[in-house]
Every structure is written in C-alpha cells, then in structure tokens.
Design a protein around this motif. Structure first.
Motif, PDB file in Angstrom:
ATOM      1  N   THR A   8      43.904  36.182  30.991  1.00 42.72           N
ATOM      2  CA  THR A   8      43.003  37.168  31.584  1.00 42.72           C
ATOM      3  C   THR A   8      43.032  36.936  33.085  1.00 42.72           C
ATOM      4  N   VAL A   9      43.314  37.989  33.839  1.00 46.17           N
ATOM      5  CA  VAL A   9      43.504  37.873  35.284  1.00 46.17           C
ATOM      6  C   VAL A   9      42.519  38.768  36.010  1.00 46.17           C
ATOM      7  N   LEU A  10      41.901  38.222  37.051  1.00 40.66           N
ATOM      8  CA  LEU A  10      41.037  38.977  37.941  1.00 40.66           C
ATOM      9  C   LEU A  10      41.863  39.360  39.158  1.00 40.66           C
ATOM     10  N   TYR A  11      41.965  40.651  39.399  1.00 43.65           N
ATOM     11  CA  TYR A  11      42.742  41.159  40.536  1.00 43.65           C
ATOM     12  C   TYR A  11      41.791  41.613  41.632  1.00 43.65           C
ATOM     13  N   GLY A  12      42.121  41.310  42.851  1.00 41.59           N
ATOM     14  CA  GLY A  12      41.428  41.825  44.021  1.00 41.59           C
ATOM     15  C   GLY A  12      42.432  42.634  44.823  1.00 41.59           C
ATOM     16  N   VAL A  13      42.189  43.937  44.936  1.00 45.11           N
ATOM     17  CA  VAL A  13      43.131  44.838  45.598  1.00 45.11           C
ATOM     18  C   VAL A  13      42.450  45.407  46.839  1.00 45.11           C
ATOM     19  N   PRO A  14      43.045  45.216  48.009  1.00 50.14           N
ATOM     20  CA  PRO A  14      42.427  45.774  49.217  1.00 50.14           C
ATOM     21  C   PRO A  14      42.157  47.278  49.058  1.00 50.14           C
ATOM     22  N   ALA A  15      40.937  47.667  49.385  1.00 50.00           N
ATOM     23  CA  ALA A  15      40.536  49.081  49.254  1.00 50.00           C
ATOM     24  C   ALA A  15      40.985  49.891  50.477  1.00 50.00           C
TER      25      ALA A  15
ATOM     26  N   PRO B 231      44.321  39.477  51.755  1.00 52.42           N
ATOM     27  CA  PRO B 231      45.457  39.591  50.827  1.00 52.42           C
ATOM     28  C   PRO B 231      45.082  40.216  49.488  1.00 52.42           C
ATOM     29  N   HIS B 232      46.107  40.645  48.760  1.00 53.29           N
ATOM     30  CA  HIS B 232      45.964  40.985  47.348  1.00 53.29           C
ATOM     31  C   HIS B 232      45.740  39.661  46.618  1.00 53.29           C
ATOM     32  N   LEU B 233      44.954  39.680  45.554  1.00 60.49           N
ATOM     33  CA  LEU B 233      44.630  38.463  44.816  1.00 60.49           C
ATOM     34  C   LEU B 233      44.872  38.661  43.331  1.00 60.49           C
ATOM     35  N   ALA B 234      45.406  37.650  42.687  1.00 60.99           N
ATOM     36  CA  ALA B 234      45.569  37.611  41.236  1.00 60.99           C
ATOM     37  C   ALA B 234      45.132  36.215  40.791  1.00 60.99           C
ATOM     38  N   VAL B 235      43.966  36.138  40.160  1.00 68.50           N
ATOM     39  CA  VAL B 235      43.347  34.851  39.859  1.00 68.50           C
ATOM     40  C   VAL B 235      43.103  34.735  38.357  1.00 68.50           C
ATOM     41  N   SER B 236      43.652  33.717  37.736  1.00 67.40           N
ATOM     42  CA  SER B 236      43.400  33.483  36.312  1.00 67.40           C
ATOM     43  C   SER B 236      41.906  33.291  36.091  1.00 67.40           C
ATOM     44  N   ALA B 237      41.373  33.969  35.069  1.00 69.39           N
ATOM     45  CA  ALA B 237      39.936  33.949  34.824  1.00 69.39           C
ATOM     46  C   ALA B 237      39.620  33.601  33.371  1.00 69.39           C
ATOM     47  N   TYR B 238      40.334  32.604  32.836  1.00 75.75           N
ATOM     48  CA  TYR B 238      40.102  32.256  31.433  1.00 75.75           C
ATOM     49  C   TYR B 238      40.047  30.761  31.178  1.00 75.75           C
ATOM     50  N   HIS B 239      40.212  29.934  32.185  1.00 73.00           N
ATOM     51  CA  HIS B 239      40.239  28.494  31.947  1.00 73.00           C
ATOM     52  C   HIS B 239      38.861  27.901  31.661  1.00 73.00           C
ATOM     53  N   ARG B 240      37.842  28.466  32.268  1.00 69.59           N
ATOM     54  CA  ARG B 240      36.470  27.980  32.074  1.00 69.59           C
ATOM     55  C   ARG B 240      35.636  29.112  31.487  1.00 69.59           C
ATOM     56  N   PRO B 241      34.708  28.807  30.599  1.00 66.32           N
ATOM     57  CA  PRO B 241      33.912  29.868  29.980  1.00 66.32           C
ATOM     58  C   PRO B 241      33.193  30.765  30.992  1.00 66.32           C
ATOM     59  N   ASP B 242      32.744  30.200  32.108  1.00 64.40           N
ATOM     60  CA  ASP B 242      31.999  31.008  33.074  1.00 64.40           C
ATOM     61  C   ASP B 242      32.883  31.710  34.110  1.00 64.40           C
TER      62      ASP B 242
ATOM     63  N   ARG C  97      33.671  38.538  45.444  1.00 62.06           N
ATOM     64  CA  ARG C  97      32.795  39.475  46.139  1.00 62.06           C
ATOM     65  C   ARG C  97      32.382  38.879  47.482  1.00 62.06           C
ATOM     66  N   GLU C  98      32.143  37.560  47.492  1.00 65.18           N
ATOM     67  CA  GLU C  98      31.729  36.854  48.706  1.00 65.18           C
ATOM     68  C   GLU C  98      32.902  36.656  49.673  1.00 65.18           C
ATOM     69  N   LEU C  99      34.043  36.188  49.161  1.00 67.38           N
ATOM     70  CA  LEU C  99      35.179  35.842  50.017  1.00 67.38           C
ATOM     71  C   LEU C  99      36.040  37.045  50.392  1.00 67.38           C
TER      72      LEU C  99
ATOM     73  N   ALA D  19      39.270  30.130  52.122  1.00 69.83           N
ATOM     74  CA  ALA D  19      38.353  31.217  52.466  1.00 69.83           C
ATOM     75  C   ALA D  19      38.671  31.829  53.823  1.00 69.83           C
ATOM     76  N   LYS D  20      38.996  31.004  54.795  1.00 72.21           N
ATOM     77  CA  LYS D  20      39.309  31.537  56.134  1.00 72.21           C
ATOM     78  C   LYS D  20      40.575  32.381  56.099  1.00 72.21           C
ATOM     79  N   ALA D  21      41.591  31.919  55.402  1.00 68.30           N
ATOM     80  CA  ALA D  21      42.845  32.681  55.304  1.00 68.30           C
ATOM     81  C   ALA D  21      42.607  34.010  54.591  1.00 68.30           C
ATOM     82  N   ILE D  22      41.781  34.004  53.554  1.00 68.78           N
ATOM     83  CA  ILE D  22      41.476  35.239  52.828  1.00 68.78           C
ATOM     84  C   ILE D  22      40.745  36.214  53.748  1.00 68.78           C
TER      85      ILE D  22
END
Length: 110
Positions: free
Chosen positions: A103-110, A62-73, A83-85, A54-57
């Motif tokens: 399925t990938v969740l991307y976070g792109v600096p605005a 950074p740009h983020l690419a996070v797998s979002a399919y391993h857990r149902p939630d 949104r928080e980090l 969290a501190k490094a983020i």
C-alpha cells in the motif's frame, strides 16, 4: 535506529530490534539536495526518513511515493505527516496487492 531481523520476510524498524543501524538526516549530510521524486519503502522507517528530509521536501516540492503498510498506524500518521511537510501535494493511497501489502501513499504536486 534499531531493526528487527530474523532472516525472514517480516524484518522491520523496531525499538527493541536486534540490530542497530546508524542513521543520519539527509538534510544534515546533503543540505543542497534537490530531489524531484522520493520513493520510500524502508520497513517502518518512512516517517523518520521524511522528517530527516523535511527541508529538501519543502525546498523542492518533489513527487512522493511512501510505503504505508509497515506499521498499523501508517494509514493515518503518514498522511498527516505529509500534510505537514508537503502541503503543496494532493495525496492518494493505492493498494498494489490484494493482501494489503504494498500500500503506497502518493503525494503529487498540485
């Protein structure tokens, strides 16, 4: 961290897993880490890993690419966590395969 692995393709992080894996927070072991791109596909451990960096983020945005399919939630908990980090980032969700895997969740600096 516990990991469920039976030699097949369904290995994942799970509290009742049959393997114990020692883990450390990246913020603790690499306090000066300055990533500009973070990609995570770690079988259900994505939220834990994000919290551990969290501190490094926050420091480097950074740009983020996070797998979002391993857990149902993952589809709602990971966007909330990002949104928080990473409030600086626009979030995008992309399904790379027809079967909902990759399925990938991307976070792109605005």
């Amino acid at each position: 961290m516990r990991f469920a692995a039976d030699g097949g393709t369904s290995a994942h992080a799970e509290a009742s897993g049959n393997i114990t894996i020692p883990c450390v927070a990246l913020d603790d072991v690499l306090p000066r880490l300055r990533p500009d791109y973070i990609k995570l596909d770690i079988e259900g451990g994505e939220a834990m890993a994000l919290r551990g960096m969290a501190k490094a983020i926050g420091r480097t945005r950074p740009h983020l690419a996070v797998s979002a399919y391993h857990r149902p939630d993952d589809l709602w908990t990971l966007p909330r966590l990002l949104r928080e980090l990473a409030p600086y980032a626009k979030l995008f969700l992309r399904q790379h395969e027809a079967n909902a895997f990759d399925t990938v969740l991307y976070g792109v600096p605005a």
